[in-house]
Design a protein around this motif. Sequence first.
Motif, PDB file in Angstrom:
ATOM      1  N   PHE A  18      29.199   1.103   2.160  1.00 41.57           N
ATOM      2  CA  PHE A  18      28.543  -0.088   1.555  1.00 41.57           C
ATOM      3  C   PHE A  18      27.575  -0.411   2.405  1.00 41.57           C
ATOM      4  N   ARG A  19      27.691  -0.462   3.678  1.00 43.67           N
ATOM      5  CA  ARG A  19      26.728  -1.257   4.580  1.00 43.67           C
ATOM      6  C   ARG A  19      25.417   0.040   4.898  1.00 43.67           C
ATOM      7  N   THR A  20      25.952   1.172   4.833  1.00 46.29           N
ATOM      8  CA  THR A  20      24.695   2.156   4.697  1.00 46.29           C
ATOM      9  C   THR A  20      23.956   2.060   3.444  1.00 46.29           C
ATOM     10  N   SER A  21      24.550   1.525   2.244  1.00 50.63           N
ATOM     11  CA  SER A  21      23.814   1.816   1.010  1.00 50.63           C
ATOM     12  C   SER A  21      23.011   0.372   0.962  1.00 50.63           C
ATOM     13  N   VAL A  22      23.424  -0.660   1.575  1.00 51.16           N
ATOM     14  CA  VAL A  22      22.634  -1.969   1.792  1.00 51.16           C
ATOM     15  C   VAL A  22      21.407  -1.680   2.428  1.00 51.16           C
ATOM     16  N   LEU A  23      21.530  -1.134   3.772  1.00 49.93           N
ATOM     17  CA  LEU A  23      20.590  -0.933   4.592  1.00 49.93           C
ATOM     18  C   LEU A  23      19.359   0.109   4.125  1.00 49.93           C
ATOM     19  N   ARG A  24      19.877   1.014   3.457  1.00 52.95           N
ATOM     20  CA  ARG A  24      19.006   2.154   2.902  1.00 52.95           C
ATOM     21  C   ARG A  24      17.859   1.334   1.666  1.00 52.95           C
ATOM     22  N   GLN A  25      18.676   0.655   1.111  1.00 48.51           N
ATOM     23  CA  GLN A  25      17.956  -0.157  -0.094  1.00 48.51           C
ATOM     24  C   GLN A  25      16.967  -0.977   0.576  1.00 48.51           C
ATOM     25  N   ASN A  26      17.300  -2.009   1.746  1.00 41.85           N
ATOM     26  CA  ASN A  26      16.470  -2.719   2.177  1.00 41.85           C
ATOM     27  C   ASN A  26      15.239  -2.061   2.906  1.00 41.85           C
ATOM     28  N   ARG A  27      15.717  -0.951   3.594  1.00 42.84           N
ATOM     29  CA  ARG A  27      14.505  -0.098   4.258  1.00 42.84           C
ATOM     30  C   ARG A  27      13.637   0.418   3.325  1.00 42.84           C
ATOM     31  N   GLY A  28      14.146   0.790   2.227  1.00 46.05           N
ATOM     32  CA  GLY A  28      13.332   1.290   0.902  1.00 46.05           C
ATOM     33  C   GLY A  28      12.255   0.382   0.554  1.00 46.05           C
ATOM     34  N   ALA A  29      12.869  -0.779   0.490  1.00 49.37           N
ATOM     35  CA  ALA A  29      12.040  -1.998   0.051  1.00 49.37           C
ATOM     36  C   ALA A  29      10.799  -2.462   1.047  1.00 49.37           C
ATOM     37  N   LEU A  30      11.335  -2.192   2.290  1.00 51.84           N
ATOM     38  CA  LEU A  30      10.339  -2.825   3.342  1.00 51.84           C
ATOM     39  C   LEU A  30       9.524  -1.688   3.661  1.00 51.84           C
ATOM     40  N   CYS A  31       9.767  -0.400   3.570  1.00 45.88           N
ATOM     41  CA  CYS A  31       8.861   0.610   4.082  1.00 45.88           C
ATOM     42  C   CYS A  31       7.906   0.870   2.802  1.00 45.88           C
ATOM     43  N   VAL A  32       7.115  -0.005   2.692  1.00 45.74           N
ATOM     44  CA  VAL A  32       5.854   0.290   1.401  1.00 45.74           C
ATOM     45  C   VAL A  32       4.898   0.757   1.834  1.00 45.74           C
ATOM     46  N   ILE A  33       4.509   2.035   1.125  1.00 49.01           N
ATOM     47  CA  ILE A  33       3.209   2.528   2.052  1.00 49.01           C
ATOM     48  C   ILE A  33       2.109   2.783   0.597  1.00 49.01           C
ATOM     49  N   ILE A  34       1.185   2.070   0.605  1.00 46.40           N
ATOM     50  CA  ILE A  34       0.174   2.118  -0.437  1.00 46.40           C
ATOM     51  C   ILE A  34      -1.060   2.565   0.085  1.00 46.40           C
ATOM     52  N   SER A  35      -1.319   3.541  -0.902  1.00 43.72           N
ATOM     53  CA  SER A  35      -2.682   4.514  -0.553  1.00 43.72           C
ATOM     54  C   SER A  35      -3.377   4.621  -1.748  1.00 43.72           C
ATOM     55  N   ILE A  36      -4.696   3.950  -1.443  1.00 41.49           N
ATOM     56  CA  ILE A  36      -5.593   3.705  -2.576  1.00 41.49           C
ATOM     57  C   ILE A  36      -6.933   4.142  -1.945  1.00 41.49           C
ATOM     58  N   ILE A  37      -7.126   5.274  -2.014  1.00 42.27           N
ATOM     59  CA  ILE A  37      -8.222   5.763  -1.557  1.00 42.27           C
ATOM     60  C   ILE A  37      -9.163   6.836  -2.728  1.00 42.27           C
ATOM     61  N   PRO A  38      -9.824   6.326  -3.617  1.00 48.04           N
ATOM     62  CA  PRO A  38     -10.609   6.996  -4.522  1.00 48.04           C
ATOM     63  C   PRO A  38     -11.398   8.225  -4.077  1.00 48.04           C
ATOM     64  N   GLU A  39     -11.669   9.310  -4.804  1.00 47.00           N
ATOM     65  CA  GLU A  39     -12.516  10.310  -4.387  1.00 47.00           C
ATOM     66  C   GLU A  39     -13.865   9.965  -3.924  1.00 47.00           C
ATOM     67  N   ARG A  40     -14.425  10.766  -2.879  1.00 42.35           N
ATOM     68  CA  ARG A  40     -15.730  10.464  -2.376  1.00 42.35           C
ATOM     69  C   ARG A  40     -16.020   8.933  -1.996  1.00 42.35           C
ATOM     70  N   THR A  41     -14.961   8.761  -0.992  1.00 38.44           N
ATOM     71  CA  THR A  41     -15.201   7.296  -0.685  1.00 38.44           C
ATOM     72  C   THR A  41     -15.528   7.297   0.946  1.00 38.44           C
ATOM     73  N   THR A  42     -16.387   6.618   1.573  1.00 41.01           N
ATOM     74  CA  THR A  42     -16.772   6.666   2.806  1.00 41.01           C
ATOM     75  C   THR A  42     -15.524   5.651   3.486  1.00 41.01           C
ATOM     76  N   GLU A  43     -15.591   6.052   4.910  1.00 45.19           N
ATOM     77  CA  GLU A  43     -14.620   5.353   5.966  1.00 45.19           C
ATOM     78  C   GLU A  43     -14.777   3.752   5.466  1.00 45.19           C
ATOM     79  N   ALA A  44     -16.087   3.075   5.564  1.00 43.17           N
ATOM     80  CA  ALA A  44     -16.421   1.583   5.306  1.00 43.17           C
ATOM     81  C   ALA A  44     -15.594   1.409   3.903  1.00 43.17           C
ATOM     82  N   GLU A  45     -15.460   2.062   2.895  1.00 41.95           N
ATOM     83  CA  GLU A  45     -15.199   1.723   1.750  1.00 41.95           C
ATOM     84  C   GLU A  45     -13.757   1.833   1.535  1.00 41.95           C
ATOM     85  N   LYS A  46     -13.047   2.377   2.299  1.00 43.41           N
ATOM     86  CA  LYS A  46     -11.631   2.674   2.318  1.00 43.41           C
ATOM     87  C   LYS A  46     -10.802   1.276   2.349  1.00 43.41           C
TER      88      LYS A  46
END
Length: 208
Positions: free
Chosen positions: A144-172
């Motif tokens: 049960f504890r492993t399941s709880v921590l897995r759910q919490n870590r999954g919610a905390l480790c959010v990775i958002i990648s929004i980089i459209p094609e042909r964008t420069t470093e300044a536009e990222k």
Amino acid sequence: VYQTSLSFTSQNLGGEKFSRIDKIKNICLGVVTVVGLVLGWGAVLGGHQLLGIYSSDPEVLSFGMRRLRIICGTYFLCGLMDCMVGSLRGLGYSVLPMIVSLTGACGFRVFWIFTIFAVNRTLEVLYLSYPVSWVITVAAQSEFRTSVLRQNRGALCVIISIIPERTTEAEKPNIAIISSTAANETIEVSLRLRLPKSSQRTAMKIVM
């Protein structure tokens, strides 16, 4: 040790020191195992002297030693069970660990008496219900504890990648986590986003 597990887990959860939670659990389990084995087998080795406080009858001492070998020799398992409950309560879960403990430590023993013990009616079989129920309860609490921590870590480790094609470093997009808190079953993550205009529509879809 149970209270230590509960207190330190809840303090580090509140302080957002999530990496310490598993370390606290492991230390508490290690301490309770060592203490339980030393004291438990100390009671077994000195059993005749301890039981002699209550009676000098050889038959009484014999029955007492049969109980000490099984109960005291494995009593560290009860400590492991309590530490797992303390860790879960420190994470904000109290009802389900209580139900699991009552089912494992009490309900299972009643089941044992009407099934296993009914087939082989000896003291050893009766006393074995204690360590077996502790092992089952520890396993259930751990899962049960492993399941709880897995759910919490999954919610905390959010990775958002929004980089459209042909964008420069300044536009990222620039994404910064301002704060994150975990309480009971609710995870709240606050993000600050600085995105180019071409990515705003995509970003809104992900945030919503």
